[in-house]
Design a protein around this motif. Structure first.
Motif, mmCIF file in Angstrom:
data_model
loop_
_atom_site.group_PDB
_atom_site.id
_atom_site.type_symbol
_atom_site.label_atom_id
_atom_site.label_comp_id
_atom_site.label_asym_id
_atom_site.label_seq_id
_atom_site.Cartn_x
_atom_site.Cartn_y
_atom_site.Cartn_z
ATOM 1 N N LYS A 254 0.861 -1.182 0.000
ATOM 2 C CA LYS A 254 0.000 0.000 0.000
ATOM 3 C C LYS A 254 0.891 1.224 0.000
ATOM 4 O O LYS A 254 2.093 1.146 0.299
ATOM 5 N N ARG A 255 0.308 2.366 -0.338
ATOM 6 C CA ARG A 255 1.056 3.619 -0.349
ATOM 7 C C ARG A 255 0.367 4.592 0.594
ATOM 8 O O ARG A 255 -0.771 4.999 0.353
ATOM 9 N N CYS A 256 1.044 4.949 1.658
ATOM 10 C CA CYS A 256 0.472 5.833 2.671
ATOM 11 C C CYS A 256 0.805 7.292 2.362
ATOM 12 O O CYS A 256 1.917 7.616 1.963
ATOM 13 N N SER A 257 -0.178 8.152 2.580
ATOM 14 C CA SER A 257 -0.037 9.572 2.294
ATOM 15 C C SER A 257 0.216 10.367 3.570
ATOM 16 O O SER A 257 -0.412 10.115 4.599
ATOM 17 N N ASN A 258 1.108 11.353 3.490
ATOM 18 C CA ASN A 258 1.354 12.247 4.624
ATOM 19 C C ASN A 258 0.695 13.610 4.416
ATOM 20 O O ASN A 258 1.065 14.593 5.070
ATOM 21 N N ALA A 259 -0.298 13.667 3.525
ATOM 22 C CA ALA A 259 -0.904 14.952 3.150
ATOM 23 C C ALA A 259 -1.506 15.679 4.353
ATOM 24 O O ALA A 259 -1.415 16.908 4.444
ATOM 25 N N ARG A 260 -2.110 14.953 5.281
ATOM 26 C CA ARG A 260 -2.743 15.612 6.425
ATOM 27 C C ARG A 260 -1.697 16.277 7.314
ATOM 28 O O ARG A 260 -1.878 17.435 7.730
ATOM 29 N N ALA A 261 -0.603 15.592 7.589
ATOM 30 C CA ALA A 261 0.453 16.193 8.407
ATOM 31 C C ALA A 261 1.108 17.361 7.675
ATOM 32 O O ALA A 261 1.405 18.395 8.275
#
Length: 285
Positions: A254-261
């Protein structure tokens, strides 16, 4: 106005790095762990076994402004995870209640193991959490305990922590580690210093009065196929031999996003595995 105090429960690798960052900013830090001799200089020591329900003698008299729960299981099975993440957190919450202490916020350090996606999907904090293994299931139980604690809580799901002392992949590549190219096996990583940095950033944001979400994913900017990571490391380290068999230790992809941080203003010091591993191999950390 005095700097807020922080109690780090599980002041090991990431917790110790967090302690150093906070101390450098003038925040008083207490650290709880079994072996307090390994705490960073300047941390007020609390020697305790999280599985002992008795409140530690060195527990702070004054309520910590912030509590960070960042433990590691001493045994990697379901019982070990249950003891570290659920039972240990329940004991700490009990000690707070016993002393009538209420921190401003609890940061609970969790894991991306709560996500079971396997087909290279992009994952953010709103993605379904349906863990299949015991580690993700126990971690999800602990997250829910933290969120229901009555203390404002934020979950930080860290992914693939690496750094000095966490060099399993480097060791395997030196031995000729061979992985399949297709289908790509995506992995997610965060340097230990960036993991600590994200926790420090969230604490400081809360102290400034910024609104925090109840969950953040701690990951760098560039999830990558394991094949690409291994190929880059082989070239960087000059490894030419191959092992006889393919060896892959995990099955998730899977590819996790750090967009929220990132939207809150955080940015990793090591945006991809290239910068992070290059720094480790250069001995600069």
């Amino acid at each position: 106005m005095s700097a807020p105090s922080v109690l780090i429960v599980g002041c090991g690798d990431v917790g110790g790095r967090l302690a150093k960052q906070l101390l450098a900013s003038g925040w008083p830090v207490s650290g709880l762990r079994r072996s307090v001799g390994q705490l960073p200089e300047g941390v007020a020591a609390i020697a305790a076994d999280l599985n002992d329900p008795r409140c530690p003698a060195a527990w702070p008299v004054d309520a910590p402004d912030y509590l960070v729960y960042s433990v590691a299981a001493s045994q990697h099975d379901e019982a070990g995870y249950q003891a570290a993440y659920v039972d240990g957190l329940r004991n700490v919450l009990g000690w707070l209640a016993e002393r009538k202490q209420a921190p401003r916020r609890l940061l609970f350090v969790s894991s991306s193991s709560v996500y079971a996606q396997k087909d290279g999907e992009w994952i953010d904090e709103s993605a379904a959490v349906e863990p299949e293994g015991y580690s993700g299931k126990v971690m999800l139980e602990a997250e829910r305990l933290a969120l229901a604690s009555g203390i404002p809580a934020t979950i930080v799901r860290l992914t693939g922590i690496y750094g000095p002392g966490r060099e399993w992949l480097l060791s395997q590549v030196r031995q000729g580690y061979r992985v399949t190219e297709e289908p790509p096996l995506y992995g997610n990583r965060i340097h230990a210093e960036d993991a600590a940095g994200l926790l420090a950033f969230l604490l400081k944001a809360d102290h400034r009065g910024e609104a925090l979400d109840d969950c953040y994913i701690g990951v760098d900017d560039a999830p990558a196929p394991l094949f690409d990571v291994v190929a880059w490391l082989r070239e960087y380290m000059g490894v030419t031999q191959w092992s006889e068999q393919e060896r892959v230790r995990r099955t998730g992809s899977k590819r996790c996003s750090n967009a929220r941080a990132r939207a809150l203003g955080w940015a990793p010091q090591y945006p991809s595995y290239k910068e992070g591993y290059a720094a480790i191999l250069a001995g600069s950390l």
